[in-house]
Design a protein around this motif. Sequence first.
Motif, PDB file in Angstrom:
ATOM      1  N   ASN A 139       0.834  -1.215   0.000  1.00 22.36           N
ATOM      2  CA  ASN A 139       0.000   0.000   0.000  1.00 22.36           C
ATOM      3  C   ASN A 139       0.864   1.258   0.000  1.00 22.36           C
ATOM      4  O   ASN A 139       2.064   1.211   0.283  1.00 22.36           O
ATOM      5  CB  ASN A 139      -0.917  -0.004   1.231  1.00 22.36           C
ATOM      6  N   ASP A 140       0.232   2.413  -0.290  1.00 24.38           N
ATOM      7  CA  ASP A 140       0.968   3.677  -0.380  1.00 24.38           C
ATOM      8  C   ASP A 140       1.677   4.038   0.933  1.00 24.38           C
ATOM      9  O   ASP A 140       2.701   4.708   0.928  1.00 24.38           O
ATOM     10  CB  ASP A 140       0.013   4.818  -0.775  1.00 24.38           C
ATOM     11  N   ASP A 141       1.115   3.585   2.058  1.00 20.17           N
ATOM     12  CA  ASP A 141       1.744   3.904   3.352  1.00 20.17           C
ATOM     13  C   ASP A 141       3.054   3.139   3.564  1.00 20.17           C
ATOM     14  O   ASP A 141       3.761   3.384   4.549  1.00 20.17           O
ATOM     15  CB  ASP A 141       0.773   3.628   4.515  1.00 20.17           C
ATOM     16  N   GLN A 142       3.361   2.198   2.653  1.00 17.53           N
ATOM     17  CA  GLN A 142       4.576   1.371   2.715  1.00 17.53           C
ATOM     18  C   GLN A 142       4.601   0.413   3.906  1.00 17.53           C
ATOM     19  O   GLN A 142       5.481  -0.429   4.017  1.00 17.53           O
ATOM     20  CB  GLN A 142       5.864   2.242   2.768  1.00 17.53           C
ATOM     21  N   LYS A 143       3.655   0.550   4.826  1.00 16.46           N
ATOM     22  CA  LYS A 143       3.673  -0.283   6.036  1.00 16.46           C
ATOM     23  C   LYS A 143       2.705  -1.458   5.938  1.00 16.46           C
ATOM     24  O   LYS A 143       2.832  -2.434   6.673  1.00 16.46           O
ATOM     25  CB  LYS A 143       3.254   0.562   7.263  1.00 16.46           C
ATOM     26  N   THR A 144       1.716  -1.315   5.078  1.00 20.70           N
ATOM     27  CA  THR A 144       0.691  -2.364   4.989  1.00 20.70           C
ATOM     28  C   THR A 144       0.578  -2.866   3.554  1.00 20.70           C
ATOM     29  O   THR A 144       1.073  -2.240   2.618  1.00 20.70           O
ATOM     30  CB  THR A 144      -0.688  -1.836   5.447  1.00 20.70           C
ATOM     31  N   VAL A 145      -0.079  -4.041   3.433  1.00 26.11           N
ATOM     32  CA  VAL A 145      -0.319  -4.606   2.104  1.00 26.11           C
ATOM     33  C   VAL A 145      -1.820  -4.815   1.884  1.00 26.11           C
ATOM     34  O   VAL A 145      -2.595  -4.879   2.847  1.00 26.11           O
ATOM     35  CB  VAL A 145       0.404  -5.972   1.922  1.00 26.11           C
ATOM     36  N   GLY A 146      -2.194  -4.911   0.631  1.00 28.57           N
ATOM     37  CA  GLY A 146      -3.611  -5.067   0.261  1.00 28.57           C
ATOM     38  C   GLY A 146      -4.104  -6.484   0.466  1.00 28.57           C
ATOM     39  O   GLY A 146      -4.482  -7.176  -0.473  1.00 28.57           O
ATOM     40  N   ALA A 147      -4.080  -6.911   1.723  1.00 28.98           N
ATOM     41  CA  ALA A 147      -4.572  -8.246   2.083  1.00 28.98           C
ATOM     42  C   ALA A 147      -6.004  -8.138   2.562  1.00 28.98           C
ATOM     43  O   ALA A 147      -6.452  -7.069   2.977  1.00 28.98           O
ATOM     44  CB  ALA A 147      -3.700  -8.834   3.197  1.00 28.98           C
ATOM     45  N   MET A 148      -6.713  -9.241   2.516  1.00 30.20           N
ATOM     46  CA  MET A 148      -8.067  -9.268   3.087  1.00 30.20           C
ATOM     47  C   MET A 148      -8.357 -10.628   3.683  1.00 30.20           C
ATOM     48  O   MET A 148      -8.054 -11.659   3.100  1.00 30.20           O
ATOM     49  CB  MET A 148      -9.106  -8.942   2.028  1.00 30.20           C
ATOM     50  N   ASP A 149      -8.911 -10.631   4.882  1.00 26.31           N
ATOM     51  CA  ASP A 149      -9.412 -11.857   5.496  1.00 26.31           C
ATOM     52  C   ASP A 149     -10.910 -11.689   5.683  1.00 26.31           C
ATOM     53  O   ASP A 149     -11.364 -10.596   6.017  1.00 26.31           O
ATOM     54  CB  ASP A 149      -8.788 -12.066   6.892  1.00 26.31           C
ATOM     55  N   ILE A 150     -11.656 -12.751   5.471  1.00 25.60           N
ATOM     56  CA  ILE A 150     -13.086 -12.726   5.771  1.00 25.60           C
ATOM     57  C   ILE A 150     -13.306 -13.559   7.028  1.00 25.60           C
ATOM     58  O   ILE A 150     -12.886 -14.720   7.089  1.00 25.60           O
ATOM     59  CB  ILE A 150     -13.933 -13.307   4.619  1.00 25.60           C
ATOM     60  N   LEU A 151     -13.946 -12.943   8.013  1.00 27.95           N
ATOM     61  CA  LEU A 151     -14.223 -13.622   9.282  1.00 27.95           C
ATOM     62  C   LEU A 151     -15.714 -13.899   9.392  1.00 27.95           C
ATOM     63  O   LEU A 151     -16.526 -13.027   9.069  1.00 27.95           O
ATOM     64  CB  LEU A 151     -13.797 -12.747  10.466  1.00 27.95           C
ATOM     65  N   VAL A 152     -16.058 -15.097   9.840  1.00 30.38           N
ATOM     66  CA  VAL A 152     -17.471 -15.424  10.037  1.00 30.38           C
ATOM     67  C   VAL A 152     -17.696 -15.993  11.436  1.00 30.38           C
ATOM     68  O   VAL A 152     -16.791 -16.608  12.013  1.00 30.38           O
ATOM     69  CB  VAL A 152     -17.987 -16.434   8.984  1.00 30.38           C
ATOM     70  N   PRO A 153     -18.910 -15.776  11.982  1.00 31.28           N
ATOM     71  CA  PRO A 153     -19.215 -16.282  13.317  1.00 31.28           C
ATOM     72  C   PRO A 153     -19.040 -17.795  13.390  1.00 31.28           C
ATOM     73  O   PRO A 153     -19.367 -18.502  12.449  1.00 31.28           O
ATOM     74  CB  PRO A 153     -20.690 -15.909  13.519  1.00 31.28           C
ATOM     75  N   GLY A 154     -18.511 -18.240  14.512  1.00 34.25           N
ATOM     76  CA  GLY A 154     -18.361 -19.674  14.725  1.00 34.25           C
ATOM     77  C   GLY A 154     -17.036 -20.221  14.222  1.00 34.25           C
ATOM     78  O   GLY A 154     -16.556 -21.236  14.697  1.00 34.25           O
ATOM     79  N   THR A 155     -16.427 -19.565  13.252  1.00 37.63           N
ATOM     80  CA  THR A 155     -15.219 -20.086  12.627  1.00 37.63           C
ATOM     81  C   THR A 155     -14.041 -19.129  12.750  1.00 37.63           C
ATOM     82  O   THR A 155     -12.909 -19.541  12.958  1.00 37.63           O
ATOM     83  CB  THR A 155     -15.476 -20.365  11.127  1.00 37.63           C
ATOM     84  N   GLY A 156     -14.305 -17.829  12.628  1.00 38.47           N
ATOM     85  CA  GLY A 156     -13.203 -16.875  12.484  1.00 38.47           C
ATOM     86  C   GLY A 156     -12.827 -16.801  11.021  1.00 38.47           C
ATOM     87  O   GLY A 156     -13.711 -16.843  10.150  1.00 38.47           O
ATOM     88  N   GLU A 157     -11.516 -16.766  10.730  1.00 36.64           N
ATOM     89  CA  GLU A 157     -11.103 -16.617   9.338  1.00 36.64           C
ATOM     90  C   GLU A 157     -11.566 -17.795   8.483  1.00 36.64           C
ATOM     91  O   GLU A 157     -11.303 -18.936   8.799  1.00 36.64           O
ATOM     92  CB  GLU A 157      -9.577 -16.511   9.241  1.00 36.64           C
TER      93      GLU A 157
END
Length: 466
Positions: free
Chosen positions: A371-389
């Motif tokens: 990402n532009d901030d140089q500190k983070t990346v364009g990752a995504m996790d989807i979390l759902v109830p009962g399971t987490g990621e």
Amino acid sequence: MEKGIRIADLFGNEGEYTGKPVRVQGWVRTRRDSKAGISFIELNDGSCLKSLQVVAGLENPAYRDLLEKITNGSAVMVEGTVSASPGKGQAIELQAERIELYGWADPATYPLQKKRHSFEFLRQIAHLRPRTNTIGAVSRVRSRLSYAIHRFFAERGFNYLHTPIITASDCEGAGEIFRVTTLDPLHPAAPGAGNSYQDDFFAKPAYLTVSGQLQAEIFALALGRVYTFGPTFRAENSNTSRHLAEFWMIEPEAAFYDLEDNLDLARDFIKNLAAVVLNECAEDLDFFTRFIEPELRSRLETVVNSPFEVITYTEAVDRLQKSGEKFVYPVEWGNDLQAEHERFLTEKVFQRPVGVIDFPRSLKPFYMRVNDDQKTVGAMDILVPGTGEIIGGSQREERLDVLLDQMKLKGISIEDYRWYVELRQFGSAPHSGFGLGFERLVQFVTGLANIREAIPFPRTPGHAEF
Ligand code: ATP
Ligand code: MN
């Protein structure tokens, strides 16, 4: 006489078959004889959860001598007439006119009793456990979901891609990898013996794949939209209820998708599959909600009906820190979110599915887009109830110079990944994708506590039977 009828067909068209002669075939779940001279046989053919009640007269000359062999587990054919059932719990039953025994099961040694067996015990009889209600239901849901996954992607222009099971690249170093070799471990050139690989089958180190993503990127940058759905192997030496050594992974990869497109796809995917279970697996879902996880149905309804919350990793950390909740693992910017944190976010803070984006660069693999901030990346996790990621994905780094920096930083050999780098030299394009472990999904939609019940033949440390 209508042949080849599945019991599910009878229950699905109750009015249509009443009064008609049919032939059914299946396995006896139980049999009980009444004082009134009638034998009640519960027949299950695996087509649905419910068994068909077969009503047989103990003195009927057509099968009188056979009845004593109609034991639990036996395989039989029954011809008879469908009739409305006076009994509770079923609308129809079958009045038996002819019975044939295909294969007897000796009650003295048949391991499946009418009582509930523990899942641990059932794993030891994996050749018979599909005949239980739970494993039968899981297997039907698993099959229905597989079909729905192909349908989902086909409807959106994604091409089904077969990525190799044997690879020479240790993708992302995710967990431990299984080595593939034809050399005897005692051979002087065997891996680990300090010799070269020239005698080995591939003349270099080879492994079972831990992910098809990098190969999927190759095809996304040619066909536009692809997805994989195949076996994946990780020699995780952890005995958890969420890890298998062999599991199935679904990995869509799409050119010209940015992180937002990727999130939309992941959200539609999860909603679509939750709806499939609610609409197309109703009987099995009711069973899981009654006997396995009381909150299951409402969890699936929440996934279908609620908008997803989307927050950054930084916001997530902030929320967790301010929650006042005591966690086992400390919450600090730069630490990975643990299952307890994920579940707290989706179950307590938002009470709906949550997408977490923009993770610290240090936590994530080299291929995620900086990402532009140089500190983070364009990752995504989807979390759902009962399971987490349940899903992990990202926009991939398409800029050659940034990718090379990332590889250097993470100690990835540019020589080994020449082809991956060349994709950024020849017509690079923005692209994104995600990965979903199929058994985690099956676990989520069935409420099963242990992933070993979500796959027909689980492989875990010390276990590769059947
Ligand atoms: P975890 O932290 O749970 O081990 P991961 O970060 O190693 O997961 P990824 O490398 O992102 O997982 O793999 C993508 C998906 O594959 C995960 O979201 C999960 O659904 C599934 N998965 C990963 N490892 C396993 C495993 N050993 N058994 C079953 N499913 C798995
Ligand atoms: Mn892992």
